[in-house]
Design a protein around this motif. Structure first.
Motif, mmCIF file in Angstrom:
data_model
loop_
_atom_site.group_PDB
_atom_site.id
_atom_site.type_symbol
_atom_site.label_atom_id
_atom_site.label_comp_id
_atom_site.label_asym_id
_atom_site.label_seq_id
_atom_site.Cartn_x
_atom_site.Cartn_y
_atom_site.Cartn_z
ATOM 1 N N ARG A 1 0.792 -1.173 -0.120
ATOM 2 C CA ARG A 1 -0.133 -0.124 0.030
ATOM 3 C C ARG A 1 0.774 1.278 -0.080
ATOM 4 N N TYR A 2 1.954 1.316 0.908
ATOM 5 C CA TYR A 2 2.844 2.474 0.953
ATOM 6 C C TYR A 2 3.652 2.801 -0.253
ATOM 7 N N TYR A 3 4.109 1.585 -0.915
ATOM 8 C CA TYR A 3 4.669 1.515 -2.163
ATOM 9 C C TYR A 3 3.967 2.058 -3.252
ATOM 10 N N HIS A 4 2.852 1.812 -3.492
ATOM 11 C CA HIS A 4 1.954 2.231 -4.718
ATOM 12 C C HIS A 4 1.661 3.587 -4.112
ATOM 13 N N GLY A 5 1.495 4.001 -2.825
ATOM 14 C CA GLY A 5 1.049 5.340 -2.745
ATOM 15 C C GLY A 5 2.111 6.325 -2.882
ATOM 16 N N LEU A 6 3.456 6.061 -2.735
ATOM 17 C CA LEU A 6 4.547 6.775 -2.956
ATOM 18 C C LEU A 6 5.046 6.906 -4.403
ATOM 19 N N ILE A 7 4.775 5.814 -5.102
ATOM 20 C CA ILE A 7 5.168 5.915 -6.379
ATOM 21 C C ILE A 7 4.365 6.702 -7.317
ATOM 22 N N ASP A 8 2.985 6.326 -6.950
ATOM 23 C CA ASP A 8 1.964 7.425 -7.516
ATOM 24 C C ASP A 8 2.190 9.130 -7.258
ATOM 25 N N SER A 9 2.717 9.346 -6.146
ATOM 26 C CA SER A 9 2.823 10.432 -5.587
ATOM 27 C C SER A 9 3.806 11.331 -6.587
ATOM 28 N N HIS A 10 4.617 10.651 -7.444
ATOM 29 C CA HIS A 10 5.943 11.114 -8.185
ATOM 30 C C HIS A 10 5.632 10.801 -9.697
ATOM 31 N N LEU A 11 4.231 10.297 -10.026
ATOM 32 C CA LEU A 11 4.045 10.085 -11.362
ATOM 33 C C LEU A 11 3.068 11.208 -12.047
ATOM 34 N N LEU A 12 2.518 12.205 -11.153
ATOM 35 C CA LEU A 12 1.471 12.969 -11.683
ATOM 36 C C LEU A 12 2.207 14.501 -11.748
ATOM 37 N N ASP A 13 2.588 15.226 -12.902
ATOM 38 C CA ASP A 13 3.054 16.412 -13.106
ATOM 39 C C ASP A 13 1.958 17.355 -12.642
ATOM 40 N N THR A 14 2.363 18.548 -12.365
ATOM 41 C CA THR A 14 1.442 19.759 -12.156
ATOM 42 C C THR A 14 0.867 19.869 -13.511
ATOM 43 N N GLY A 15 -0.500 20.070 -13.371
ATOM 44 C CA GLY A 15 -1.104 20.430 -14.564
ATOM 45 C C GLY A 15 -1.942 19.252 -15.261
ATOM 46 N N LYS A 16 -1.567 17.977 -14.837
ATOM 47 C CA LYS A 16 -1.866 16.822 -15.656
ATOM 48 C C LYS A 16 -2.956 16.384 -14.841
ATOM 49 N N THR A 17 -4.035 15.555 -15.363
ATOM 50 C CA THR A 17 -5.239 15.063 -14.855
ATOM 51 C C THR A 17 -5.030 13.697 -14.449
ATOM 52 N N TYR A 18 -5.982 13.322 -13.481
ATOM 53 C CA TYR A 18 -5.458 11.887 -12.902
ATOM 54 C C TYR A 18 -5.831 10.645 -13.835
ATOM 55 N N ASP A 19 -6.373 10.888 -15.185
ATOM 56 C CA ASP A 19 -6.593 9.830 -15.947
ATOM 57 C C ASP A 19 -5.401 9.734 -16.670
ATOM 58 N N THR A 20 -4.165 10.583 -16.708
ATOM 59 C CA THR A 20 -2.951 10.390 -16.889
ATOM 60 C C THR A 20 -1.980 9.538 -16.365
ATOM 61 N N LEU A 21 -2.466 9.029 -15.065
ATOM 62 C CA LEU A 21 -1.710 8.328 -14.439
ATOM 63 C C LEU A 21 -1.752 6.703 -14.828
ATOM 64 N N PRO A 22 -0.307 6.627 -14.981
ATOM 65 C CA PRO A 22 -0.121 4.897 -15.536
ATOM 66 C C PRO A 22 -0.519 4.168 -14.435
ATOM 67 N N SER A 23 -0.748 2.777 -14.963
ATOM 68 C CA SER A 23 -0.827 1.610 -14.433
ATOM 69 C C SER A 23 0.490 1.333 -13.570
ATOM 70 N N VAL A 24 0.293 0.756 -12.329
ATOM 71 C CA VAL A 24 1.374 0.537 -11.634
ATOM 72 C C VAL A 24 1.374 -1.072 -11.155
ATOM 73 N N PHE A 25 2.502 -1.833 -11.635
ATOM 74 C CA PHE A 25 2.644 -3.217 -11.121
ATOM 75 C C PHE A 25 3.449 -3.417 -10.235
ATOM 76 N N ILE A 26 3.358 -4.133 -9.073
ATOM 77 C CA ILE A 26 4.439 -4.209 -8.167
ATOM 78 C C ILE A 26 4.348 -5.716 -8.175
ATOM 79 N N ILE A 27 5.518 -6.660 -8.698
ATOM 80 C CA ILE A 27 5.652 -7.748 -8.652
ATOM 81 C C ILE A 27 6.793 -8.511 -7.502
#
Length: 325
Positions: free
Chosen positions: A118-144
């Motif tokens: 849960r923490y990994y996903h949250g922290l990774i996501d927090s670095h993927l969305l640049d200012t001005g971009k919308t949430y639908d541009t967030l990529p999928s994240v697979f942790i294996i």
């Protein structure tokens, strides 16, 4: 006393040639070999997910800092960007590539795995969305995560975890967050032969376990890493440094623990009291060792390996340090 210490060191030491791909050092050395490392990751993803992968970019040991200086950061073993599904004009692509993280993990931490992910996903996501971009541009994240133990006790080789609606499980809810746990010895769910053979090779990296061209290609990269003089020197430096830190921390921790244990034993004046004092002293010794290793920026996984303790104890010591600060 010196002889006993030497025997213990020899017992724990494994040469570079003896390491398996599930060992963190060898995994990092293998995937850090430029194009050969990319091909290893491409083969692993294809075998695990059952689909081809084209252009990828990997960053071994990619760090993600916490949201503040006093917040927990993470380090991903194999951070992989999949550019093959996006426009060939990467510089102008509006969308981020899907992210994959491959984490071989020999440390048993069943209770901590769900919240760690849960923490990994949250922290990774927090670095993927640049200012001005919308949430639908967030990529999928697979942790294996590749494990030599069964994380959930169902004897399955593959556990795929996604978020869903509890009341209506069949309701589509694709937030792009996927966690895949691979148990190397699992048999339930009829896992395919390619995946079974690959996981067996990852856990026991020997020529006898090469059963197909993909594993042969990975074995070639592994062999190159093991034969590299630079990798060999780095491995010995890593071992010697960790061994030195371990010995210093152990000596300090045992001294503190022994002193406290004996003092409490004398106070009670009974054999039972002395036994309890020694037991508590041993626990305090471990806590001191863990505290020292945390200040040296050792990962929780590495501390569990060095001190032979549970992740819960590391978390307890870390929590006490944060409260003291």
């Amino acid at each position: 006393m010196q002889n006993k210490s030497s025997e213990t060191t020899r017992h724990h030491f494994r040469s570079l040639a003896q390491l398996d791909l599930i060992d963190n050092f060898l995994f990092q050395a293998t995937i850090s070999q430029g194009e050969a490392g990319e091909e290893v990751c491409r083969i692993l993803l294809r075998t695990i997910l059952g689909r081809p992968f084209g252009k990828i970019r990997i960053v071994p040991q990619k760090p993600f800092l916490g949201p503040d200086v006093d917040r927990h950061g993470i380090r991903l073993d194999a951070y992989i960007e999949d550019w093959s599904t996006l426009s060939s004009d990467i510089a102008n692509a509006e969308l981020c590539p899907d992210i994959y993280d491959i984490e071989p993990n020999k440390t048993s931490e069943k209770a901590m795995l769900p919240k760690r992910m849960r923490y990994y996903h949250g922290l990774i996501d927090s670095h993927l969305l640049d200012t001005g971009k919308t949430y639908d541009t967030l990529p999928s994240v697979f942790i294996i995560t590749i494990l030599p133990y069964d994380p959930f006790g169902q004897n399955r080789m593959v556990y795929t975890i996604k978020n869903c609606c509890v009341e209506v499980p069949e309701l589509p809810y694709d937030d792009g967050a996927v966690k895949i746990f691979l148990y190397t010895k699992g048999t339930e769910g009829n896992p395919g032969k390619e995946l079974r053979d690959m996981l067996k090779y990852i856990e026991e990296t020997t020529e006898q376990n090469i059963t197909n061209p993909d594993i042969a290609a990975i074995h070639e990269a592994v062999s190159q890493a093991k034969q590299s003089r630079e990798v060999g020197i780095n491995y010995m430096k890593s071992w010697e440094w960790e061994d030195m830190i371990r010995k210093e921390a152990t000596a300090e921790g045992l001294a503190e623990g022994r002193e406290k244990g004996l003092a409490e034993g004398r106070e009670k004046g009974l054999a039972e009291g002395r036994a309890e004092g020694r037991e508590e002293g041993s626990a305090n010794a471990k806590r001191t060792i863990i505290r020292n290793l945390l200040t040296q920026n050792f990962s929780e996984e590495k501390i569990c390996q060095l001190v032979e303790c549970s992740p819960a104890l590391v978390a307890e010591v870390l929590s006490s340090m944060l409260h003291q600060d």
